[in-house]
Design a protein around this motif. Sequence first.
Motif, PDB file in Angstrom:
ATOM      1  N   ARG A 237      36.854-115.454  -1.977  1.00 48.68           N
ATOM      2  CA  ARG A 237      36.497-114.255  -1.213  1.00 48.68           C
ATOM      3  C   ARG A 237      36.266-114.571   0.258  1.00 48.68           C
ATOM      4  NH1 ARG A 237      38.572-110.345  -3.013  1.00 48.68           N
ATOM      5  NH2 ARG A 237      37.136-109.003  -1.850  1.00 48.68           N
ATOM      6  N   GLN A 260      38.089-107.639   8.623  1.00 52.82           N
ATOM      7  CA  GLN A 260      37.984-107.872   7.180  1.00 52.82           C
ATOM      8  C   GLN A 260      36.527-107.990   6.743  1.00 52.82           C
ATOM      9  OE1 GLN A 260      40.516-110.474   4.910  1.00 52.82           O
ATOM     10  NE2 GLN A 260      41.890-110.819   6.648  1.00 52.82           N
ATOM     11  N   ARG A 264      34.475-105.518   4.251  1.00 53.41           N
ATOM     12  CA  ARG A 264      34.200-106.193   2.973  1.00 53.41           C
ATOM     13  C   ARG A 264      35.499-106.514   2.233  1.00 53.41           C
ATOM     14  NH1 ARG A 264      28.783-106.059   2.048  1.00 53.41           N
ATOM     15  NH2 ARG A 264      27.567-104.481   3.170  1.00 53.41           N
ATOM     16  N   ARG A 265      36.482-106.972   3.001  1.00 56.87           N
ATOM     17  CA  ARG A 265      37.767-107.359   2.425  1.00 56.87           C
ATOM     18  C   ARG A 265      37.929-108.872   2.518  1.00 56.87           C
ATOM     19  NH1 ARG A 265      41.850-106.077   5.542  1.00 56.87           N
ATOM     20  NH2 ARG A 265      40.621-105.459   7.374  1.00 56.87           N
ATOM     21  N   GLU A 267      41.379-111.029   2.462  1.00 59.05           N
ATOM     22  CA  GLU A 267      42.832-111.040   2.342  1.00 59.05           C
ATOM     23  C   GLU A 267      43.403-112.156   3.207  1.00 59.05           C
ATOM     24  OE1 GLU A 267      44.119-107.227   3.677  1.00 59.05           O
ATOM     25  OE2 GLU A 267      42.839-106.112   2.269  1.00 59.05           O
TER      26      GLU A 267
END
Length: 385
Positions: A237, A260, A264-265, A267
């Motif tokens: 994460r 991001q 709360r991403r 990637e």
Amino acid sequence: MKKRPKKPCACSVKCRKIRAHPLKYSKEFRDPKVAARFLEILARANDELDRVKTLMEVCGTHTMAIHRHGLRSLLPDRIRLISGPGCPVCVTPVDFVDKAVALSRHKEIIIATFGDMVRVPGSSTSLLKEKAKGIDLRIVYSPADAVALAVRNPHRRIVFLGVGFETTAPTVAASLLEARDMGLKNYFLLCAHKTIPEAMDLLTRDPQLDIDGYLCPAHVSAVIGCRAYSHLAEDRRIPCVVTGFEPLDILQGVTMLISQILGRRAEVENQYSRFVRNEGNPKALEILHRVFEPCDVRWRGLGMIPGSGLRIREEFSAFDIEKCLAIDAEPAREPDGCRCGDVLKGKIGPKECPLFGAVCTPEEPVGACMVSNEGACAAAYRYGG
């Protein structure tokens, strides 16, 4: 009930607007007006961050560019940018230099190497100091030059020092394929190649670092592709952005990471799409894996990292100098007081090392981080910050 799509954060929307106008010329990548727009976005995003966010770059060219353009001094107080183990010369352990020195003392051996390895200190000496004593040391610009050296010197053993990440490893692999096709019996490799994603995974799991995002290396990513970092985003994460080398590349990469984090991403995004593809360079990877296989290897400062090294496959063992000749190297010893290891892990900045700028300088380096142009200490000494 159908879920409504999540509204993107303002940081992400504004970043995309800036990206909508592709840059064509090198001077555009240093446009102060565009830089100011990115910094304005980051300043506003800074107020939304709940704590200081630590972003790490793991590319020596990024390290140099960040220092050269003073980018750290432009970032707001809750965005911390640190350098990781992105310099291949710096992470090469001292025992490798000791082995190279021991080999160089054989009269029939010519050491071929890239220039930045020449001044890296071993336990008690360096290749440059040994050259002053009479060893045959040749600086080459590519492994192909080392192969040509073997052709011109059929009665000497040419040992090329294989140091580097996935960027240089395919070219070294290609040199072994060429040597085999030519039937050369006097071309050898002392191998210390390493792979970046495994080191990034180790750093991610270090609670003392608490890394919130990565600026992924550009040159390496051109070979291994963006998908090589997918496990960091999916399993750990951790947001990742593959980023180019110009000031606006790096500022945009930082902006994308902060976007991001706020959203709360986690990637893998590709800021450097003008050169890097998701799948990387399949031909280079095919050549690399044909000659090398993964192995556990020691990194300076990071210790043993499983699966992070590349060793010569058994099929090509005739070119492995460690299997063809017993190497009587002195016991490895790190220089007293040098904190290169902590610098490489991002635990301290270069100027926090007690030797920096006093005992350790580019003219008289004590640690490897002060030798290479991509080393964090060399960059800090040259540009400050």
